[in-house]
Design an enzyme around this catalytic site. Structure first.
Site, PDB file in Angstrom:
ATOM      1  N   GLY A  11      -5.773   7.849  -5.180  1.00 52.31           N
ATOM      2  CA  GLY A  11      -6.747   6.778  -5.351  1.00 52.31           C
ATOM      3  C   GLY A  11      -6.908   5.879  -4.134  1.00 52.31           C
ATOM      4  O   GLY A  11      -7.852   5.081  -4.081  1.00 52.31           O
ATOM      5  N   ASP A  55       2.135   7.728 -14.225  1.00 52.55           N
ATOM      6  CA  ASP A  55       3.240   7.333 -13.340  1.00 52.55           C
ATOM      7  C   ASP A  55       4.097   8.574 -13.153  1.00 52.55           C
ATOM      8  O   ASP A  55       4.814   8.987 -14.065  1.00 52.55           O
ATOM      9  CB  ASP A  55       4.036   6.198 -13.985  1.00 52.55           C
ATOM     10  N   SER A 133       7.981  10.391   6.200  1.00 55.79           N
ATOM     11  CA  SER A 133       7.513   9.340   7.103  1.00 55.79           C
ATOM     12  C   SER A 133       8.293   9.429   8.405  1.00 55.79           C
ATOM     13  O   SER A 133       9.443   9.879   8.429  1.00 55.79           O
ATOM     14  CB  SER A 133       7.760   7.968   6.480  1.00 55.79           C
ATOM     15  N   TYR A 144      13.761   2.943   2.284  1.00 60.85           N
ATOM     16  CA  TYR A 144      12.563   3.789   2.416  1.00 60.85           C
ATOM     17  C   TYR A 144      12.867   4.966   3.352  1.00 60.85           C
ATOM     18  O   TYR A 144      12.574   6.115   3.031  1.00 60.85           O
ATOM     19  CB  TYR A 144      11.400   2.946   2.951  1.00 60.85           C
TER      20      TYR A 144
HETATM   21  N1  LIG Z   1       0.402   4.430   5.985  1.00 58.83           N
HETATM   22  C1  LIG Z   1       1.392   4.804   6.785  1.00 58.83           C
HETATM   23  O1  LIG Z   1       1.522   4.324   7.927  1.00 58.83           O
HETATM   24  C2  LIG Z   1       2.383   5.847   6.332  1.00 58.83           C
HETATM   25  C3  LIG Z   1       3.295   6.323   7.279  1.00 58.83           C
HETATM   26  C4  LIG Z   1       4.213   7.300   6.907  1.00 58.83           C
HETATM   27  C5  LIG Z   1       4.218   7.792   5.618  1.00 58.83           C
HETATM   28  N2  LIG Z   1       3.323   7.309   4.689  1.00 58.83           N
HETATM   29  C6  LIG Z   1       3.382   7.892   3.340  1.00 58.83           C
HETATM   30  O2  LIG Z   1       2.114   8.410   3.029  1.00 58.83           O
HETATM   31  C7  LIG Z   1       1.930   8.423   1.609  1.00 58.83           C
HETATM   32  C8  LIG Z   1       0.589   7.770   1.258  1.00 58.83           C
HETATM   33  O3  LIG Z   1       0.677   6.385   1.571  1.00 58.83           O
HETATM   34  P1  LIG Z   1      -0.561   5.505   2.056  1.00 58.83           P
HETATM   35  O4  LIG Z   1      -0.278   5.085   3.427  1.00 58.83           O
HETATM   36  O5  LIG Z   1      -1.853   6.169   1.753  1.00 58.83           O
HETATM   37  O6  LIG Z   1      -0.338   4.193   1.152  1.00 58.83           O
HETATM   38  P2  LIG Z   1      -1.056   3.718  -0.187  1.00 58.83           P
HETATM   39  O7  LIG Z   1      -2.493   3.460   0.079  1.00 58.83           O
HETATM   40  O8  LIG Z   1      -0.215   2.582  -0.689  1.00 58.83           O
HETATM   41  O9  LIG Z   1      -0.926   4.973  -1.178  1.00 58.83           O
HETATM   42  C9  LIG Z   1       0.166   5.217  -2.019  1.00 58.83           C
HETATM   43  C10 LIG Z   1      -0.384   5.775  -3.324  1.00 58.83           C
HETATM   44  O10 LIG Z   1       0.699   6.230  -4.155  1.00 58.83           O
HETATM   45  C11 LIG Z   1       0.398   5.883  -5.495  1.00 58.83           C
HETATM   46  N3  LIG Z   1       1.673   5.806  -6.222  1.00 58.83           N
HETATM   47  C12 LIG Z   1       2.780   5.111  -5.858  1.00 58.83           C
HETATM   48  N4  LIG Z   1       3.747   5.256  -6.791  1.00 58.83           N
HETATM   49  C13 LIG Z   1       3.223   6.068  -7.755  1.00 58.83           C
HETATM   50  C14 LIG Z   1       3.732   6.579  -8.982  1.00 58.83           C
HETATM   51  N5  LIG Z   1       4.976   6.270  -9.421  1.00 58.83           N
HETATM   52  N6  LIG Z   1       2.946   7.391  -9.724  1.00 58.83           N
HETATM   53  C15 LIG Z   1       1.702   7.704  -9.300  1.00 58.83           C
HETATM   54  N7  LIG Z   1       1.165   7.246  -8.156  1.00 58.83           N
HETATM   55  C16 LIG Z   1       1.926   6.443  -7.388  1.00 58.83           C
HETATM   56  C17 LIG Z   1      -0.338   4.549  -5.401  1.00 58.83           C
HETATM   57  O11 LIG Z   1      -1.209   4.335  -6.494  1.00 58.83           O
HETATM   58  P3  LIG Z   1      -0.807   3.401  -7.769  1.00 58.83           P
HETATM   59  O12 LIG Z   1      -0.146   2.171  -7.192  1.00 58.83           O
HETATM   60  O13 LIG Z   1      -2.113   3.121  -8.440  1.00 58.83           O
HETATM   61  O14 LIG Z   1       0.105   4.239  -8.601  1.00 58.83           O
HETATM   62  C18 LIG Z   1      -1.168   4.757  -4.137  1.00 58.83           C
HETATM   63  O15 LIG Z   1      -2.441   5.302  -4.443  1.00 58.83           O
HETATM   64  C19 LIG Z   1       3.154   7.697   1.022  1.00 58.83           C
HETATM   65  O16 LIG Z   1       4.103   8.650   0.601  1.00 58.83           O
HETATM   66  C20 LIG Z   1       3.695   6.923   2.221  1.00 58.83           C
HETATM   67  O17 LIG Z   1       5.076   6.655   2.092  1.00 58.83           O
HETATM   68  C21 LIG Z   1       2.421   6.354   5.024  1.00 58.83           C
END
Ligand SMILES: NC(=O)c1ccc[n+]([C@@H]2O[C@H](COP(=O)([O-])OP(=O)(O)OC[C@H]3O[C@@H](n4cnc5c(N)ncnc54)[C@H](OP(=O)(O)O)[C@@H]3O)[C@@H](O)[C@H]2O)c1
Length: 240
Positions: A11, A55, A133, A144
């Protein structure tokens, strides 16, 4: 034959970009998250995308995804859900809550969803992708970093388990990706500039950079890649 992809965390941020890319690639895409609103917004953007509210860290609720899949086979499972769990205080109990939360959010989300859909993975040809990550490789995130690193060990077993069935399992490890909800209000202009400065290409990552890697791994040309940690980080960490 309809190709089916499941994207947790679809989402927002990286997951939304992955969902849009796979939908454009011709997959029917189920996007999974806890909040209905962001899921509905992404689903409204492409006719191939369908929201599933669940979830996936909760063993009792992750089954909703298997129910939405039904009798279909899953070509691509993208375990993208994850995030940083903040500390709520200074006591040992607070510390335990934060570490357990980090593990639930970044490890159990992937383990439970993968196990729930294991019988439905396309054999041969299925793909499982886990999301780590850069913090797992160089620290900086405490619980984390530790939780993401756990996925590196698990993917080796998953790849060995699924390989004989013609299914691959890999980890994508993003560097700094802007335009997501990941940092919430924590990101400052200085933090952004510092992270961009650590790259060799001189820019922040975009969700589409990660979606492109997923699209490649998901396709025919990704079929000989398994048990790998694939870095997409602009050169911020080299060759690990
Ligand atoms: N952005 C960065 O710089 C970065 C860097 C390295 C790694 N990552 C990794 O990339 C992935 C995507 O992150 P993003 O950057 O796109 O951040 P984000 O926009 O916060 O996306 C995380 C998503 O995970 C969902 N989520 C979290 N816990 C959940 C659960 N228990 N059940 C179902 N859905 C869940 C959240 O939706 P709801 O809250 O609605 O459930 C949200 O849509 C993550 O694994 C993050 O650790 C990100």
């Amino acid at each position: 034959m309809e190709k089916l992809a499941v994207v947790s965390g679809g989402g927002t941020g990286i997951g939304a970009a992955i969902a849009t890319t796979l939908a454009t690639d011709g997959y029917a895409v189920l996007i999974v998250g806890r909040r209905p609103e962001p899921l509905a917004k992404v689903a409204a953007s492409h006719p191939n995308i369908t929201p599933v509210v669940a979830d996936v860290a909760d063993p009792a609720r992750v089954t909703a995804v298997a129910e939405a899949v039904g009798e279909r086979e899953v070509d691509v499972l993208v375990n993208n859900a994850g995030g940083f769990v903040m500390s709520t205080g200074d006591t040992l109990a607070d510390l335990a809550t934060q570490w357990r939360g980090a593990y639930d959010t970044n490890v159990l989300t992937a383990v439970l969803l993968t196990e729930a859909l294991l019988p439905r993975l396309r054999r041969p040809g299925g793909r499982v992708i886990l999301f780590s990550s850069i913090a797992a490789q160089r620290g900086g995130g405490g619980p984390y970093s530790a939780a993401k690193a756990a996925l590196h060990g698990w993917v080796f077993d998953l790849a060995a388990q699924l390989g004989p069935d013609g299914v691959t399992a890999n980890v994508i490890s993003p560097g700094y990706i802007a335009d997501t909800e990941f940092f919430g209000t924590r990101m400052t202009p200085e933090g952004h500039a510092s992270r961009v400065g650590q790259t060799l290409v001189g820019r922040a990552g975009r969700p589409d950079d990660i979606a492109a890697a997923v699209s490649w791994l998901a396709g025919e040309s990704g079929g000989y890649v398994t048990g790998q940690i694939i870095n997409v980080n602009g050169g911020s960490v080299l060759g690990r």
